[in-house]
Design a protein around this motif. Structure first.
Motif, short mmCIF file in Angstrom:
data_model
loop_
_atom_site.label_atom_id
_atom_site.label_comp_id
_atom_site.label_asym_id
_atom_site.label_seq_id
_atom_site.Cartn_x
_atom_site.Cartn_y
_atom_site.Cartn_z
N ARG A 24 7.51 -9.51 -17.42
CA ARG A 24 6.98 -10.77 -16.88
C ARG A 24 8.05 -11.51 -16.07
NH1 ARG A 24 5.05 -15.12 -21.08
NH2 ARG A 24 5.69 -13.30 -22.27
N GLY A 25 7.66 -12.05 -14.94
CA GLY A 25 8.55 -12.90 -14.16
C GLY A 25 9.67 -12.14 -13.46
N ARG A 26 9.62 -10.81 -13.45
CA ARG A 26 10.65 -10.02 -12.77
C ARG A 26 10.27 -9.88 -11.30
NH1 ARG A 26 14.99 -9.20 -16.50
NH2 ARG A 26 14.08 -8.74 -18.52
N PRO A 27 11.26 -9.73 -10.43
CA PRO A 27 10.96 -9.63 -9.00
C PRO A 27 10.30 -8.30 -8.67
CG PRO A 27 13.29 -9.23 -9.38
CD PRO A 27 12.71 -9.62 -10.71
N GLU A 28 9.31 -8.32 -7.79
CA GLU A 28 8.69 -7.08 -7.34
C GLU A 28 9.07 -6.83 -5.89
OE1 GLU A 28 4.48 -6.81 -7.88
OE2 GLU A 28 4.68 -6.55 -10.04
N SER A 29 9.62 -5.65 -5.63
CA SER A 29 9.99 -5.32 -4.26
C SER A 29 8.72 -5.02 -3.46
CB SER A 29 10.92 -4.11 -4.24
OG SER A 29 10.17 -2.91 -4.24
N SER A 30 8.88 -4.96 -2.15
CA SER A 30 7.71 -4.71 -1.28
C SER A 30 7.19 -3.29 -1.42
CB SER A 30 8.09 -5.01 0.18
OG SER A 30 9.18 -4.19 0.55
N ASP A 31 7.91 -2.43 -2.14
CA ASP A 31 7.41 -1.08 -2.38
C ASP A 31 6.37 -1.04 -3.48
OD1 ASP A 31 9.14 0.42 -0.56
OD2 ASP A 31 10.76 -0.22 -1.88
N VAL A 32 6.21 -2.13 -4.21
CA VAL A 32 5.29 -2.15 -5.36
C VAL A 32 3.91 -2.61 -4.88
CG1 VAL A 32 4.86 -3.03 -7.66
CG2 VAL A 32 7.22 -2.70 -6.87
N ALA A 33 2.94 -1.69 -4.92
CA ALA A 33 1.56 -2.05 -4.55
C ALA A 33 0.83 -2.60 -5.78
CB ALA A 33 0.83 -0.85 -3.98
N LEU A 34 1.17 -2.09 -6.96
CA LEU A 34 0.61 -2.58 -8.22
C LEU A 34 1.69 -2.45 -9.28
CD1 LEU A 34 -1.91 -3.50 -9.92
CD2 LEU A 34 -2.26 -1.05 -10.43
N GLY A 35 2.07 -3.55 -9.89
CA GLY A 35 3.16 -3.55 -10.86
C GLY A 35 2.70 -3.18 -12.25
N PRO A 36 3.53 -3.48 -13.26
CA PRO A 36 3.22 -3.07 -14.64
C PRO A 36 1.98 -3.77 -15.17
CG PRO A 36 5.50 -3.84 -14.42
CD PRO A 36 4.79 -4.22 -13.17
N GLY A 37 1.38 -3.21 -16.22
CA GLY A 37 0.30 -3.87 -16.91
C GLY A 37 -1.00 -3.11 -16.94
N ASP A 38 -1.11 -2.04 -16.16
CA ASP A 38 -2.33 -1.23 -16.21
C ASP A 38 -1.97 0.18 -16.69
OD1 ASP A 38 -5.12 -0.30 -15.45
OD2 ASP A 38 -5.12 -2.32 -14.60
N ASP A 39 -2.89 1.13 -16.61
CA ASP A 39 -2.58 2.48 -17.08
C ASP A 39 -1.51 3.14 -16.22
OD1 ASP A 39 -4.57 3.04 -19.31
OD2 ASP A 39 -5.86 2.28 -17.73
N GLY A 40 -1.43 2.75 -14.97
CA GLY A 40 -0.40 3.27 -14.08
C GLY A 40 -0.03 2.20 -13.08
N ALA A 41 1.14 2.35 -12.47
CA ALA A 41 1.53 1.47 -11.37
C ALA A 41 1.26 2.20 -10.06
CB ALA A 41 3.01 1.11 -11.48
N VAL A 42 1.28 1.47 -8.96
CA VAL A 42 1.09 2.08 -7.64
C VAL A 42 2.28 1.68 -6.76
CG1 VAL A 42 -0.43 2.36 -5.65
CG2 VAL A 42 -1.42 1.96 -7.91
N VAL A 43 2.93 2.70 -6.21
CA VAL A 43 4.13 2.49 -5.40
C VAL A 43 3.85 2.98 -3.98
CG1 VAL A 43 6.58 3.13 -5.14
CG2 VAL A 43 5.59 2.80 -7.43
N VAL A 44 4.32 2.22 -3.01
CA VAL A 44 4.13 2.60 -1.61
C VAL A 44 4.91 3.88 -1.31
CG1 VAL A 44 4.54 1.87 0.79
CG2 VAL A 44 3.71 0.21 -0.91
N ALA A 45 4.30 4.78 -0.56
CA ALA A 45 4.96 6.02 -0.14
C ALA A 45 4.58 6.27 1.32
CB ALA A 45 4.53 7.20 -1.02
N ALA A 46 5.05 5.36 2.18
CA ALA A 46 4.61 5.34 3.58
C ALA A 46 4.94 6.63 4.31
CB ALA A 46 5.25 4.15 4.30
N ASP A 47 5.96 7.32 3.85
CA ASP A 47 6.41 8.56 4.45
C ASP A 47 5.41 9.70 4.24
OD1 ASP A 47 8.96 10.39 5.18
OD2 ASP A 47 8.01 11.21 3.38
N GLY A 48 4.49 9.52 3.26
CA GLY A 48 3.56 10.61 2.94
C GLY A 48 4.11 11.60 1.94
#
Lengths: 321, 321
Positions: A24-48
């Motif tokens: 809670r209250g930790r900084p999220e970088s712009s690579d984080v599409a969905l942070g902690p708290g669900d079954d999985g997180a989602v991280v940006v992978a623009a490179d493919g």
């Protein structure tokens, strides 16, 4: 009985509240599409593509809680994982963390571990996006790191070519020296002892090397000669290290080596966990890198001044013979 | 002394040869851009995002080697991680594995663990792309899983809307029943005991649910009521489960519950580790899913037939009060 906040254990607090405290209250970088708290997180992978690596640290084997603070352990676990992404020529985008500890562990210690992890992650420029907290007889920290190549080819161990320079970014032997100092109860050489507890990988130099045309790269996690043997084998070439070029590394260790009573070269050539980066370059090496040897035609082997290295070459997890 | 191949331990073989044995000759899915053997692996993430989740299993806490074979442990570790990716509405693309074990562990046991992991990974349709092998006082298996959303929005816990159906894919309470049977030394009900050792998540149903418009989804890892409480809290709504709809789940457990001497509903409502998927749908539920309740306006809570559930609701790692 009502124990104070400061005395509370993992067993008092429970998994879900603890996870909440750690994220809670930790900084999220712009690579984080969905942070902690669900079954999985989602991280940006623009490179493919996404680079992935994992390392496990076990109390008593990879760290000791009478030497390291929990904060140190958190920093080390994040740092050594980040170094693997650097060694591919990539940028770290996110971490996930598995953590096991006894239920009687003070919650304050786990908060300190999390603080250390987040502090080092911030240094890397990435967030911790998920984790798992479990009961375990001793501390176990398992970190997985994701990275972004930003269109680059990954820098493999197999790409070194004959005639190239071998260069290093970061320091060699400091962690091994620190370990020996701790092990022998020598309470001088603070900086070296500190380096054993918290390595300082040369963040960003992996991408610098990739952009400068590095052919092959590895991070020194187990020992310079041992790790370079992987490069020599994967590339099918001989690597020849120069004691003249490495004497600057040796110099930093001489005093501690005298105090411990060992040859400082054993730390330079066999010491791991500094997570220096070593890469092969065809031409000039970029700023922040120093030439320490050459890549030569010949059988897959690592030489020192043209001869086999007879000393300690590095660590394996199960102490193979 | 020369020990035979079959008697060799991790200490005899060493980390690098063991890693080679665990990864050499294994199938690589088309999601693998670079497999094991370098500082990091590279996994395709064509969607431009990657889903990530991690779970740690500790011997004596999450599995017992007198109940489970190493092959079972490998399958379970992979299966429960895959379920987290399913629960986001995604497809598993790759796994990385951290494994700790005592140096005196037979190498054959670790090969069996790896075989179980690869077998379950093949069932999921993904490869193991990297790992770390370390010495540890007891077995620790830490798996991180990556997944691909293929352009879908991730299905969160927070998306349930009032008036929707709540539906399940997969089974409920079987693992908890199996645990109770093992714990009480009852050697009948083979299928239930087996389910405790190796869960069977409803692979592919996460994507089926997402494509059918699932609003919210979770996998039942800790217990139906406990896990749905996360959905109720994240969505700010009441979930009402129906014993009539769930009686089919209870029926499968009645015999074992009589043998153990417990109420089978405690397994249906409180049993975790089956990794069934539960999702909320506004309209018809897709094939493979069964309605088990409703989402209602009201305080964040989970009810059974409109009343609070007083029984066992689920597991937390540190047994919080």
């Amino acid at each position: 009985m009502n124990s104070g906040e400061s005395d509370r254990t993992l067993g008092d607090i429970g998994e879900f509240e603890l996870i909440d405290r750690m994220t809670r209250g930790r900084p999220e970088s712009s690579d984080v599409a969905l942070g902690p708290g669900d079954d999985g997180a989602v991280v940006v992978a623009a490179d493919g593509r996404v680079v992935v690596s994992t390392d496990m640290l076990v109390e008593g084997r990879h760290f000791r809680l009478d030497w390291s603070t929990p904060h140190d352990v958190g920093r080390k676990a994040i740092a050594q994982n980040a170094a693997d992404i650097e060694a591919m020529g990539a940028r770290v985008t996110a971490f996930v963390v598995g953590f096991g500890a006894p239920p009687e562990t003070a919650a304050a210690q786990v908060n300190a571990l999390a603080d250390g992890m987040w502090e080092e992650a911030a240094r890397v420029g990435a967030s911790i996006v998920g984790g798992d907290l479990v009961a375990s007889p001793q501390w176990v920290v398992s970190v997985t790191v994701l990275g972004d190549l930003a269109g680059r080819a990954p820098i493999l161990r197999s790409g070194a070519r004959s005639g190239s320079h071998l260069a290093v970014a970061g320091q060699l032997g400091c962690s091994a020296a620190g370990y020996a100092l701790w092990h022998n109860g020598i309470d001088r050489f603070d900086e070296l002892r500190r380096r054993h507890l918290v390595p300082q990988p040369p963040y960003r130099q992996g991408r610098v090397a990739a952009d400068a045309g590095a052919q092959a790269m590895i991070d020194v996690s187990d020992g310079l000669v041992g790790d370079l043997r992987h490069v020599a084998e994967a590339s099918g070439l001989t690597i020849d290290l120069s004691t003249e070029a490495l004497s600057v590394d040796r110099e930093l260790l001489v005093g501690a080596a005298e105090a411990v009573g060992v040859d400082p070269w054993s730390w330079v050539f066999g010491g791991g966990e500094d997570h220096a980066l070593v890469a092969a370059f065809a031409g000039r090496v970029p700023a922040g890198w120093r030439v320490i040897g050459r890549v030569l035609d010949g059988p897959a082997d690592v030489l020192v001044d043209g001869a086999p290295w007879r000393g300690y070459a590095g660590w394996q997890s199960f102490g193979a013979r």
